[in-house]
Design a protein around this motif. Structure first.
Motif, mmCIF file in Angstrom:
data_model
loop_
_atom_site.group_PDB
_atom_site.id
_atom_site.type_symbol
_atom_site.label_atom_id
_atom_site.label_comp_id
_atom_site.label_asym_id
_atom_site.label_seq_id
_atom_site.Cartn_x
_atom_site.Cartn_y
_atom_site.Cartn_z
ATOM 1 N N ASP A 13 0.828 -1.208 0.000
ATOM 2 C CA ASP A 13 0.000 0.000 0.000
ATOM 3 C C ASP A 13 0.864 1.260 0.000
ATOM 4 O O ASP A 13 0.505 2.265 -0.628
ATOM 5 C CB ASP A 13 -0.929 0.022 1.218
ATOM 6 N N GLU A 14 1.981 1.215 0.706
ATOM 7 C CA GLU A 14 2.861 2.372 0.756
ATOM 8 C C GLU A 14 3.570 2.576 -0.584
ATOM 9 O O GLU A 14 3.755 3.709 -1.039
ATOM 10 C CB GLU A 14 3.886 2.195 1.883
ATOM 11 N N LEU A 15 3.955 1.498 -1.230
ATOM 12 C CA LEU A 15 4.559 1.607 -2.559
ATOM 13 C C LEU A 15 3.553 2.218 -3.545
ATOM 14 O O LEU A 15 3.904 3.114 -4.341
ATOM 15 C CB LEU A 15 4.993 0.230 -3.053
ATOM 16 N N HIS A 16 2.324 1.767 -3.468
ATOM 17 C CA HIS A 16 1.280 2.310 -4.343
ATOM 18 C C HIS A 16 1.040 3.788 -4.049
ATOM 19 O O HIS A 16 0.815 4.581 -4.973
ATOM 20 C CB HIS A 16 -0.023 1.529 -4.160
ATOM 21 N N ARG A 17 1.082 4.170 -2.780
ATOM 22 C CA ARG A 17 0.870 5.580 -2.424
ATOM 23 C C ARG A 17 1.919 6.472 -3.072
ATOM 24 O O ARG A 17 1.600 7.528 -3.639
ATOM 25 C CB ARG A 17 0.925 5.759 -0.901
ATOM 26 N N ILE A 18 3.171 6.058 -2.993
ATOM 27 C CA ILE A 18 4.241 6.867 -3.570
ATOM 28 C C ILE A 18 4.042 7.012 -5.076
ATOM 29 O O ILE A 18 4.199 8.110 -5.640
ATOM 30 C CB ILE A 18 5.613 6.241 -3.249
ATOM 31 N N VAL A 76 10.339 1.030 -14.560
ATOM 32 C CA VAL A 76 9.786 2.366 -14.374
ATOM 33 C C VAL A 76 10.183 2.843 -12.983
ATOM 34 O O VAL A 76 9.925 2.162 -11.984
ATOM 35 C CB VAL A 76 8.249 2.396 -14.526
ATOM 36 N N VAL A 77 10.812 4.007 -12.928
ATOM 37 C CA VAL A 77 11.320 4.567 -11.677
ATOM 38 C C VAL A 77 10.456 5.751 -11.260
ATOM 39 O O VAL A 77 10.230 6.672 -12.062
ATOM 40 C CB VAL A 77 12.786 5.017 -11.824
ATOM 41 N N PHE A 78 9.981 5.720 -10.019
ATOM 42 C CA PHE A 78 9.218 6.825 -9.452
ATOM 43 C C PHE A 78 10.000 7.402 -8.273
ATOM 44 O O PHE A 78 10.523 6.649 -7.445
ATOM 45 C CB PHE A 78 7.846 6.355 -8.964
ATOM 46 N N ARG A 79 10.072 8.715 -8.192
ATOM 47 C CA ARG A 79 10.751 9.368 -7.082
ATOM 48 C C ARG A 79 9.727 10.123 -6.253
ATOM 49 O O ARG A 79 8.953 10.926 -6.777
ATOM 50 C CB ARG A 79 11.817 10.339 -7.599
ATOM 51 N N GLY A 80 9.713 9.848 -4.960
ATOM 52 C CA GLY A 80 8.794 10.526 -4.062
ATOM 53 C C GLY A 80 9.419 11.756 -3.448
ATOM 54 O O GLY A 80 10.183 12.482 -4.090
ATOM 55 N N ASN A 104 17.918 12.730 1.795
ATOM 56 C CA ASN A 104 16.790 11.868 2.116
ATOM 57 C C ASN A 104 15.866 11.763 0.905
ATOM 58 O O ASN A 104 15.667 12.755 0.181
ATOM 59 C CB ASN A 104 16.000 12.408 3.317
ATOM 60 N N TYR A 105 15.299 10.576 0.715
ATOM 61 C CA TYR A 105 14.448 10.411 -0.470
ATOM 62 C C TYR A 105 13.599 9.137 -0.368
ATOM 63 O O TYR A 105 13.884 8.240 0.423
ATOM 64 C CB TYR A 105 15.297 10.339 -1.737
ATOM 65 N N GLU A 106 12.556 9.129 -1.213
ATOM 66 C CA GLU A 106 11.731 7.942 -1.435
ATOM 67 C C GLU A 106 11.859 7.568 -2.911
ATOM 68 O O GLU A 106 11.880 8.440 -3.785
ATOM 69 C CB GLU A 106 10.259 8.224 -1.147
ATOM 70 N N ALA A 107 11.930 6.269 -3.195
ATOM 71 C CA ALA A 107 11.991 5.810 -4.586
ATOM 72 C C ALA A 107 11.288 4.472 -4.711
ATOM 73 O O ALA A 107 11.352 3.639 -3.805
ATOM 74 C CB ALA A 107 13.440 5.691 -5.060
ATOM 75 N N VAL A 108 10.623 4.278 -5.843
ATOM 76 C CA VAL A 108 9.958 3.015 -6.141
ATOM 77 C C VAL A 108 10.393 2.563 -7.528
ATOM 78 O O VAL A 108 10.391 3.364 -8.479
ATOM 79 C CB VAL A 108 8.422 3.150 -6.094
ATOM 80 N N HIS A 109 10.778 1.299 -7.650
ATOM 81 C CA HIS A 109 11.122 0.696 -8.936
ATOM 82 C C HIS A 109 10.068 -0.342 -9.290
ATOM 83 O O HIS A 109 9.793 -1.250 -8.500
ATOM 84 C CB HIS A 109 12.492 0.024 -8.871
ATOM 85 N N VAL A 110 9.494 -0.202 -10.475
ATOM 86 C CA VAL A 110 8.510 -1.156 -10.975
ATOM 87 C C VAL A 110 9.127 -1.908 -12.149
ATOM 88 O O VAL A 110 9.543 -1.298 -13.138
ATOM 89 C CB VAL A 110 7.214 -0.451 -11.425
ATOM 90 N N HIS A 111 9.197 -3.219 -12.031
ATOM 91 C CA HIS A 111 9.723 -4.072 -13.092
ATOM 92 C C HIS A 111 8.547 -4.772 -13.765
ATOM 93 O O HIS A 111 7.651 -5.285 -13.088
ATOM 94 C CB HIS A 111 10.674 -5.120 -12.523
ATOM 95 N N GLU A 170 9.471 -2.699 -5.910
ATOM 96 C CA GLU A 170 10.284 -2.552 -4.715
ATOM 97 C C GLU A 170 10.475 -1.070 -4.418
ATOM 98 O O GLU A 170 10.413 -0.226 -5.315
ATOM 99 C CB GLU A 170 11.648 -3.239 -4.884
ATOM 100 N N GLY A 171 10.684 -0.761 -3.144
ATOM 101 C CA GLY A 171 10.818 0.632 -2.769
ATOM 102 C C GLY A 171 11.841 0.861 -1.687
ATOM 103 O O GLY A 171 12.218 -0.051 -0.943
ATOM 104 N N LYS A 172 12.270 2.100 -1.609
ATOM 105 C CA LYS A 172 13.279 2.508 -0.634
ATOM 106 C C LYS A 172 12.891 3.869 -0.066
ATOM 107 O O LYS A 172 12.532 4.786 -0.807
ATOM 108 C CB LYS A 172 14.657 2.589 -1.311
ATOM 109 N N ARG A 173 12.940 3.964 1.264
ATOM 110 C CA ARG A 173 12.744 5.241 1.947
ATOM 111 C C ARG A 173 13.972 5.497 2.813
ATOM 112 O O ARG A 173 14.128 4.891 3.868
ATOM 113 C CB ARG A 173 11.485 5.214 2.817
#
Length: 210
Positions: A13-18, A76-80, A104-111, A170-173
């Protein structure tokens, strides 16, 4: 993506939010000419397929959909939220001076796999979803029907719909979770004072206990 355990985002859910709050993604592809990247607004459809689908469109003149082809593996890379962190924001810096700047950053990678949608129905559906999503915040949302039909039809013929069938996400905060509570709070205060409320709110979601 290198993800230390302390910075991992296990909650789907948090990955989807970002992704939803920062929909401009970087579509990374690899073809005969090597790596390429395109920056596109995506709509996340969690109801489609076992892992969800990303929807977007590109100009027909952008040959990425021809060079890569249907079924190709893509990223696909998303930056929060993101921003610089000064060591001066840590209260303990005055005592030890053993701190350095960081980011500091948030990032999500969608494969996933790219699917090309070159039929009028699919293209219209993708554009309609993107429009409804982003016009929803307007006091008088614009609708596709507001434009003359012949004008809209001509524009739709100039774009190609694409979907990314999600296989892995996958995501990183990296949000100072590894800092002492006092230093963590100092960064949040400094961000708020400098008008970087989005990054401060992101940090508050992962605030350490104590």
């Amino acid at each position: 993506m290198y993800i230390p355990a302390a910075f991992a985002v296990p909650e789907l859910d948090e990955l989807h939010r970002i992704v939803r709050e920062h929909p401009l993604g970087t579509l990374v592809t690899h073809g005969a000419d090597g790596l390429d990247a395109n920056h596109l607004p995506f709509e996340l459809d969690t109801d489609a397929g076992p892992h969800g689908v990303l929807l977007a469109h590109v100009a027909r003149a952008n040959d990425v959909w021809q060079r890569v082809g249907d079924g190709a593996q893509v990223l696909v890379v998303f930056r929060g939220a993101q921003g610089y962190v000064s060591p001066n924001w840590y209260p303990s810096k005055a005592l030890t001076h053993r701190h350095v700047p960081t980011w500091n950053y948030e990032a999500v990678h969608v494969h996933g796999r790219l699917r090309v949608r070159d039929d009028g129905t699919s293209v219209r559906r993708i554009v309609a979803r993107l429009t409804r999503r982003h016009e929803a915040r307007e006091p008088r949302p614009w609708k596709m029907g507001d434009a003359p039909a012949e004008y809209l039809d001509a524009l739709l013929k100039m774009i190609i719909g694409i979907e990314v069938e999600i296989e892995r996400i996958e995501g990183k905060r990296k949000l100072s979770q590894n800092r002492e509570p006092g230093d963590f709070a100092g960064v949040v205060r400094a961000l708020c004072d400098s008008g970087q409320e989005e990054l401060a709110r992101a940090m508050e979601r992962v605030a350490p206990r104590g």
